[in-house]
Motif scaffolding. Sequence first.
Motif, PDB file in Angstrom:
ATOM      1  N   GLY A 105      43.731 -25.138  75.904  1.00  0.00           N
ATOM      2  CA  GLY A 105      43.492 -24.142  75.230  1.00  0.00           C
ATOM      3  C   GLY A 105      42.284 -23.427  75.431  1.00  0.00           C
ATOM      4  N   LEU A 106      41.356 -23.772  76.579  1.00  0.00           N
ATOM      5  CA  LEU A 106      40.338 -23.008  76.942  1.00  0.00           C
ATOM      6  C   LEU A 106      40.848 -21.574  77.613  1.00  0.00           C
ATOM      7  N   GLY A 107      41.852 -21.314  77.795  1.00  0.00           N
ATOM      8  CA  GLY A 107      42.103 -20.047  78.292  1.00  0.00           C
ATOM      9  C   GLY A 107      42.717 -19.167  77.150  1.00  0.00           C
ATOM     10  N   THR A 108      42.563 -19.622  75.932  1.00  0.00           N
ATOM     11  CA  THR A 108      42.936 -18.413  74.947  1.00  0.00           C
ATOM     12  C   THR A 108      41.900 -17.865  74.345  1.00  0.00           C
ATOM     13  N   ARG A 109      41.740 -16.568  74.394  1.00  0.00           N
ATOM     14  CA  ARG A 109      40.727 -15.526  73.885  1.00  0.00           C
ATOM     15  C   ARG A 109      40.902 -15.939  72.347  1.00  0.00           C
ATOM     16  N   SER A 110      39.827 -15.638  71.771  1.00  0.00           N
ATOM     17  CA  SER A 110      39.903 -15.598  70.233  1.00  0.00           C
ATOM     18  C   SER A 110      38.454 -15.303  69.472  1.00  0.00           C
ATOM     19  N   ARG A 111      38.561 -15.050  68.036  1.00  0.00           N
ATOM     20  CA  ARG A 111      37.364 -15.154  67.416  1.00  0.00           C
ATOM     21  C   ARG A 111      36.600 -16.370  67.602  1.00  0.00           C
ATOM     22  N   ALA A 112      35.364 -16.494  67.608  1.00  0.00           N
ATOM     23  CA  ALA A 112      34.551 -17.851  67.720  1.00  0.00           C
ATOM     24  C   ALA A 112      33.336 -17.909  66.599  1.00  0.00           C
ATOM     25  N   GLU A 113      33.050 -18.928  66.270  1.00  0.00           N
ATOM     26  CA  GLU A 113      31.977 -19.382  65.397  1.00  0.00           C
ATOM     27  C   GLU A 113      31.136 -20.482  66.035  1.00  0.00           C
ATOM     28  N   LEU A 114      29.920 -20.022  66.752  1.00  0.00           N
ATOM     29  CA  LEU A 114      29.277 -21.044  67.319  1.00  0.00           C
ATOM     30  C   LEU A 114      28.128 -21.628  66.458  1.00  0.00           C
ATOM     31  N   THR A 115      27.927 -22.976  66.528  1.00  0.00           N
ATOM     32  CA  THR A 115      26.631 -23.523  65.681  1.00  0.00           C
ATOM     33  C   THR A 115      26.039 -24.492  66.748  1.00  0.00           C
ATOM     34  N   LEU A 116      24.775 -24.140  67.231  1.00  0.00           N
ATOM     35  CA  LEU A 116      24.097 -24.973  67.811  1.00  0.00           C
ATOM     36  C   LEU A 116      23.228 -25.970  67.079  1.00  0.00           C
ATOM     37  N   THR A 117      23.205 -27.332  67.375  1.00  0.00           N
ATOM     38  CA  THR A 117      22.599 -28.367  66.793  1.00  0.00           C
ATOM     39  C   THR A 117      21.757 -29.110  67.869  1.00  0.00           C
ATOM     40  N   GLU A 118      20.940 -30.083  67.235  1.00  0.00           N
ATOM     41  CA  GLU A 118      20.325 -31.019  68.378  1.00  0.00           C
ATOM     42  C   GLU A 118      21.389 -31.986  69.226  1.00  0.00           C
ATOM     43  N   GLN A 119      22.612 -32.246  68.430  1.00  0.00           N
ATOM     44  CA  GLN A 119      23.484 -32.886  69.188  1.00  0.00           C
ATOM     45  C   GLN A 119      24.427 -32.152  70.123  1.00  0.00           C
ATOM     46  N   GLY A 120      24.313 -30.893  70.157  1.00  0.00           N
ATOM     47  CA  GLY A 120      25.150 -29.989  70.855  1.00  0.00           C
ATOM     48  C   GLY A 120      25.682 -28.761  70.241  1.00  0.00           C
ATOM     49  N   LEU A 121      26.784 -28.185  71.098  1.00  0.00           N
ATOM     50  CA  LEU A 121      27.421 -26.927  70.358  1.00  0.00           C
ATOM     51  C   LEU A 121      28.721 -27.103  70.061  1.00  0.00           C
ATOM     52  N   ALA A 122      28.915 -26.450  68.765  1.00  0.00           N
ATOM     53  CA  ALA A 122      30.398 -26.772  68.071  1.00  0.00           C
ATOM     54  C   ALA A 122      30.782 -25.305  68.258  1.00  0.00           C
ATOM     55  N   VAL A 123      32.216 -25.167  68.666  1.00  0.00           N
ATOM     56  CA  VAL A 123      32.894 -23.758  68.943  1.00  0.00           C
ATOM     57  C   VAL A 123      33.989 -24.018  67.853  1.00  0.00           C
ATOM     58  N   VAL A 124      33.973 -23.187  66.837  1.00  0.00           N
ATOM     59  CA  VAL A 124      35.000 -23.060  65.916  1.00  0.00           C
ATOM     60  C   VAL A 124      35.912 -21.919  66.137  1.00  0.00           C
ATOM     61  N   ARG A 125      37.405 -21.949  66.553  1.00  0.00           N
ATOM     62  CA  ARG A 125      37.964 -20.888  66.910  1.00  0.00           C
ATOM     63  C   ARG A 125      39.223 -20.937  65.980  1.00  0.00           C
ATOM     64  N   PRO A 126      39.423 -20.029  65.138  1.00  0.00           N
ATOM     65  CA  PRO A 126      40.444 -19.697  64.212  1.00  0.00           C
ATOM     66  C   PRO A 126      41.753 -19.440  65.098  1.00  0.00           C
ATOM     67  N   GLY A 127      42.771 -20.037  65.020  1.00  0.00           N
ATOM     68  CA  GLY A 127      43.908 -19.824  65.893  1.00  0.00           C
ATOM     69  C   GLY A 127      44.170 -20.303  67.234  1.00  0.00           C
ATOM     70  N   ALA A 128      43.117 -21.017  67.679  1.00  0.00           N
ATOM     71  CA  ALA A 128      42.778 -21.788  68.906  1.00  0.00           C
ATOM     72  C   ALA A 128      42.123 -23.033  68.446  1.00  0.00           C
ATOM     73  N   GLN A 129      42.345 -23.923  69.542  1.00  0.00           N
ATOM     74  CA  GLN A 129      41.677 -25.413  69.323  1.00  0.00           C
ATOM     75  C   GLN A 129      39.900 -25.358  69.677  1.00  0.00           C
ATOM     76  N   ASP A 130      39.638 -25.947  68.356  1.00  0.00           N
ATOM     77  CA  ASP A 130      38.030 -25.950  68.144  1.00  0.00           C
ATOM     78  C   ASP A 130      37.596 -26.960  69.316  1.00  0.00           C
ATOM     79  N   PHE A 131      36.296 -26.867  69.779  1.00  0.00           N
ATOM     80  CA  PHE A 131      35.730 -27.946  70.781  1.00  0.00           C
ATOM     81  C   PHE A 131      34.532 -27.987  70.581  1.00  0.00           C
ATOM     82  N   PHE A 132      33.937 -29.035  71.116  1.00  0.00           N
ATOM     83  CA  PHE A 132      32.495 -29.418  70.925  1.00  0.00           C
ATOM     84  C   PHE A 132      31.792 -29.846  72.165  1.00  0.00           C
ATOM     85  N   ILE A 133      30.460 -29.369  72.522  1.00  0.00           N
ATOM     86  CA  ILE A 133      29.867 -29.496  73.967  1.00  0.00           C
ATOM     87  C   ILE A 133      28.573 -30.286  73.417  1.00  0.00           C
ATOM     88  N   PRO A 134      28.857 -31.513  73.650  1.00  0.00           N
ATOM     89  CA  PRO A 134      27.645 -32.338  73.425  1.00  0.00           C
ATOM     90  C   PRO A 134      26.531 -32.010  74.229  1.00  0.00           C
TER      91      PRO A 134
END
Length: 194
Positions: free
Chosen positions: A93-122
């Motif tokens: 699902g990395l090729g799917t364009r979408s709206r996104a909400e990014l949250t950066l914490t000390e553990q990494g980056l959370a990418v929440v995408r409505p209508g597409a697969q969310d993912f987390f980058i440690p």
Amino acid sequence: MTPALINLAAEQKSADVTDWAARIGWVVGLLLFIALLYWLMREGWKWRGTLQGDLPGLSAAPAAPGEPTLTMNGRYHGSTTAGQWLDRIVAHGLGTRSRAELTLTEQGLAVVRPGAQDFFIPAAALRGARLDKGIAGKVLAEGGLLVITWQHGGKLIDSGFRSDRAAEHSAWTEALEALTPPHHQHSNDTEGAR
């Protein structure tokens, strides 16, 4: 009636009748051609995903991600092989364009995408961030795109985001660079040059 009018009336012809069978044939042929093109593009997309099947699945955000350092609402424009802005990655699902909400914490980056697969980058997978103007099919003004470079399954990936408030991009670049492990910072510059 005068003989001139009678001759004029006899010479007038009715308009040619429209050949509906030919018109319908052309319309059906055009629709079939468009359907074929769509099918070929879809098969190409699936084939690209199959070729990239060696990438592991995407990580989910941890249950306790920690206190947010930064948050951003905007658009996710896609991911490519690092340094190759036209080599789109479509697996998982990395090729799917979408709206996104990014949250950066000390553990990494959370990418929440409505209508597409969310993912987390440690945080350990982050390799850098920069402002750029384009990524796989999306070109903006210089510095209009936040590009995050990260390691996933032995492959360096560039992911492009655009905030609803573009002035946030600089703060995000600085925060991501600060979170990137020192021995990995700017390694995407050398990888892209190969």
